[in-house]
Enzyme design. Structure first.
Site, short mmCIF file in Angstrom:
data_model
loop_
_atom_site.label_atom_id
_atom_site.label_comp_id
_atom_site.label_asym_id
_atom_site.label_seq_id
_atom_site.Cartn_x
_atom_site.Cartn_y
_atom_site.Cartn_z
N HIS A 31 35.21 46.32 61.66
CA HIS A 31 36.38 45.44 61.69
C HIS A 31 37.58 46.22 62.22
CE1 HIS A 31 33.60 43.76 58.74
NE2 HIS A 31 34.20 42.59 58.90
N HIS A 71 36.91 45.31 54.13
CA HIS A 71 36.33 45.27 55.47
C HIS A 71 37.07 46.22 56.42
CE1 HIS A 71 39.42 42.10 55.28
NE2 HIS A 71 39.68 42.43 56.53
N GLY A 161 42.60 36.72 52.93
CA GLY A 161 41.39 36.34 52.24
C GLY A 161 41.43 36.70 50.76
N ASN A 190 48.75 38.44 58.42
CA ASN A 190 48.58 38.36 59.87
C ASN A 190 48.14 36.99 60.38
OD1 ASN A 190 45.74 38.19 59.48
ND2 ASN A 190 45.54 40.43 59.55
N ILE A 192 45.49 35.36 60.33
CA ILE A 192 44.15 35.21 60.90
C ILE A 192 43.11 35.54 59.84
CG2 ILE A 192 42.51 36.14 62.60
CD1 ILE A 192 44.60 34.42 63.91
N HIS A 265 38.77 40.41 64.45
CA HIS A 265 38.59 40.64 63.01
C HIS A 265 37.36 41.47 62.72
CE1 HIS A 265 38.25 39.82 58.68
NE2 HIS A 265 36.97 39.60 58.93
N SER A 387 35.15 33.57 18.53
CA SER A 387 33.75 33.17 18.74
C SER A 387 32.87 34.36 19.09
CB SER A 387 33.67 32.12 19.85
OG SER A 387 34.36 30.94 19.49
N GLU A 414 37.87 34.50 33.06
CA GLU A 414 36.67 35.35 33.10
C GLU A 414 36.57 36.15 34.40
OE1 GLU A 414 35.67 31.65 30.64
OE2 GLU A 414 36.57 32.06 32.63
N HIS A 464 26.54 33.51 22.15
CA HIS A 464 26.04 32.15 22.34
C HIS A 464 24.96 32.17 23.42
CE1 HIS A 464 29.72 31.70 20.12
NE2 HIS A 464 29.55 30.41 19.95
N HIS A 476 26.89 24.49 27.99
CA HIS A 476 27.20 25.79 27.40
C HIS A 476 25.96 26.55 26.96
CE1 HIS A 476 31.23 24.26 27.53
NE2 HIS A 476 31.74 25.27 26.86
N ARG A 523 24.56 33.10 18.51
CA ARG A 523 25.49 32.36 17.67
C ARG A 523 24.87 32.10 16.30
NH1 ARG A 523 26.23 26.73 16.37
NH2 ARG A 523 28.41 26.25 15.90
#
Length: 683
Positions: A31, A71, A161, A190, A192, A265, A387, A414, A464, A476, A523
């Site tokens: 790149h 990259h 990105g 940029n 792009i 790129h 939990s 998460e 769980h 779940h 659980r």
């Protein structure tokens, strides 16, 4: 247009650019666009700000630099080579080749000076947040008036990105809430991306979004203006209560005939275009991997400055050690990956008299004991601490004004939690952990995978763990997650059968140096297995599988293999089978990975080669179990989603009952073909 009269700074920037594109051209892969556009900001950061010593890349108080836009790795390797790290010109010439130290995306365990393995966009962004969290925590814990052990910035170069990825949004929100003022990101703005102009998919005001997250933002309208970039970084350093995002307007592929287009790129410039770019920057079009002596001398000064800073820090640590010996020893040990001498002295030992315990409850008790003796455990849960049975302290946690507190409220993030834990592990000085429901491990998979690839030390706690969680239903109830996690190389997955196996799982989590450890916890409550009667958990869990209950009435005719909550089911089925005259061995297999590392003699001692009548029992995907049950055995697993209802009823519905295990075992003993088995019951 630049010419031979450029300043030494500009000549250095152009050397970084062309060294990088020479690497890409030599590999015919890579790149070139990012190095050509972002080299000026990288030069300013390394030459005028970054505190580092290339002779000691692990100096604890160095600034951290993350190339989230991984990259653009050719630029990072050019920086490391020219600023004095142990990365030779020959290493650069081997870019993207087999067994080189300059792989296609940065890998921290391969290349000196690479802080964290990056490439999948957004991950490095979250890693940097974790590093800044670790720095803030360590500074609050160890620094004393006149004695400073931790005081550094975390920098990153991020791309369009990166900012599009969901993990970056979560991590940015968390960083803004935590007011991580030593976190400074340079945004290679940029316009792009790989497929074309960003305006086809990305049109929001990114800086306004980050201001809403609580970040300090700035714009540098010309990415080639070194002084403007420097001024923006200094302003970001002066902003102590907010993380900073600096939008640096660049031209992708600057100086090449393809500048400003997506064509630059991810494809080499080509021989003729590369010559034109070199001529544009005033370099010999025919020369390759050219580094002017004046540039090499100029850039080496930053490393010498860093060595002096480290020497000063070392003098400060000697004074610190004399004044605060106990604190220094903890600081030293935490960065060395050592545990206190008595770290496991308070781990609980459970007996059947303690009554049934969910393995998540046993984990909570074990972890509470560990935190009392291992103060550099640092982490929390994604809004599921109660939990997950993780220690909580109400409103007292890792927050602005209380960075010394080791418990983190990650919120419902998460993705960010996984990336941040990886960053903490790479930062050093803390043992990171994080918890959520097993089904949400899917959100974290990219981060877990990179943690494993980078040989990092982190603990992922997933509770769980099966359809046994019951009423929350199939959204779940994890089915495929354990199997998916087991497919990741360099990872240890532990699904303990009872409270004592859970304690041993935590022991392994804290003593495994170069692999992430995943704890899979129930659980529902499970009986505590009597260690006076059954196999000892400590040695057995460490070996991944062990004979929990030996056959009675002769040599084993059948083996039952199980993990987690299904081990108790296997023991119950064993009683019925042996009462019917079938000598049956029960094997607990909490970790396939650890079992596969054992000597072949031990593996054959546990799984007798002559006994091919085997049944595995696990309330999840059957994927992988056939290796252990042989072609004469069967797998009791789950190939469909679960149902909403009380956990015991759901388990029974899908064949996780004594009656079905015994029936399946008898079919195996009778040699009934697997195709004739009533798989609808268990799939």
């Amino acid at each position: 247009m630049p010419d031979s009269t450029d300043s030494l700074a500009q000549q250095s920037v152009n050397t970084l650019r062309l060294l990088s594109v020479d690497m890409v051209q030599a590999a015919n892969s890579g790149h070139p666009g990012l190095p050509l556009g972002a080299a000026p900001m990288a030069y300013v950061l390394f030459s005028r700000f970054l505190r580092f010593n290339p002779r000691d890349p692990q100096w604890p108080n160095r600034d951290r630099f993350v190339l989230s836009a991984g990259h653009g790795s050719a630029l990072l390797y050019s920086l490391l080579h020219l600023y004095g790290y142990d990365l030779s010109l020959d290493d650069l010439k081997a870019f993207r080749q087999l067994h080189s130290r300059t792989p296609g995306h940065p890998e921290s365990h391969l290349t000196p000076g690479v802080e964290v393995t990056t490439g999948p966009l957004g991950q490095g962004f979250a890693n940097g947040v974790g590093m800044a969290m670790a720095e803030a925590h360590l500074a609050a814990v160890y620094n004393r008036p006149g004695h400073v052990l931790q005081d550094h910035f975390t920098y990153a170069i991020v791309s369009d990105g990166d900012l599009m990825e969901g993990i970056a949004a979560e991590a940015a929100s968390l960083a803004g809430h935590l007011r991580l003022g030593k976190l400074i990101y340079l945004y290679d703005d940029n316009d792009i991306c790989l497929d074309g102009p960003t305006h086809l998919s990305y049109t929001e005001d990114a800086l306004a979004r980050f201001e809403a997250y609580g970040w300090h933002t700035q714009r540098v309208p010309d990415g080639n203006d070194l002084d403007a970039i420097e001024a923006a970084i200094r302003a970001a350093q002066a902003e102590t209560t907010r993380p900073s995002l600096i939008s640096v307007k660049t031209i992708i592929g600057f100086g090449s005939p393809r500048q400003g287009t997506s064509k630059v790129h991810g494809s080499p410039l080509g021989t003729e275009n590369l010559k034109k770019a070199k001529a544009f920057f005033g370099f010999d079009p025919e020369a390759t991997f050219s580094v002017p002596d004046a540039v090499r001398t100029h850039l080496a000064e930053a490393g010498r400055r860093g060595a002096r800073l480290q020497a000063e820090w070392q003098q400060q640590t000697e004074a610190y050690q004399q004044a605060f010996g106990a604190a220094w020893e903890l600081f030293r040990a935490s960065f060395a990956g050592e545990l206190p001498a008595d770290w496991d002295a308070s781990l609980p030992v459970f007996t059947p008299a303690d009554g049934p315990l969910a393995t998540r409850q046993a984990s909570g008790q074990a972890f509470t004991a560990l935190k009392q003796r291992v103060p550099f455990l640092f982490g929390g849960s994604a809004d599921l601490a109660s939990s997950n049975d993780m220690p909580t302290s109400g409103s007292v946690s890792f927050q602005p004004g209380s960075y010394a507190h080791p418990n983190i409220w990650f919120g419902v993030r998460e993705h960010a939690m996984g990336g941040a834990l990886n960053g903490m592990a790479h930062h050093g000085g803390v043992l990171p952990y994080g918890g959520t429901f097993l089904t949400f491990s899917d959100y974290m998979r990219g981060a877990i995978r990179l943690t494993a690839l980078a040989e990092s030390r982190a603990t992922f706690v997933f509770t769980h763990d099966s359809i046994g969680l019951g009423e929350d239903g199939p959204t779940h109830q994890p089915v495929e997650q354990v199997a998916a996690l087991r497919t990741i190389p360099n990872i240890i997955v532990l699904r303990p059968a009872d409270a004592n196996e859970t304690v041993e799982a935590w022991r392994l989590a804290l003593t495994t140096p170069k692999s992430p450890v995943v704890l899979i916890l129930s659980r529902q409550k499970l009986p505590v297995l009597d260690q006076r009667r059954f196999g000892p958990a400590r040695e057995g869990v460490a070996r991944g599988a062990y004979i929990l209950s030996e056959a009675e009435g002769g040599a084993p005719a059948l083996m039952l293999l199980a993990t987690g909550s299904e081990v108790t089911l296997a023991l119950q089925a064993q009683e019925v089978l042996q009462a019917g005259g079938v000598p049956t061995r029960v094997v607990s297999m909490p970790s396939w990975e650890l079992f596969e590392r054992q000597p072949r003699a031990y593996q054959q001692q546990v799984l007798l080669p002559a006994v091919r009548k085997r049944v595995s029992i696990e309330a999840g995907s059957p994927l992988g179990w056939h290796k252990y049950v042989t072609d004469e055995g069967t797998v009791i697993g789950l190939n469909r989603f679960g149902e909403s209802g009380p956990g015991e009823q759901v388990l029974a519905l899908f064949g996780f009952s004594v009656e079905n295990v015994v029936q399946q075992a008898r079919w195996v003993l009778a040699g009934r073909p697997a195709a004739d088995e009533p798989q609808q019951l268990v799939s």
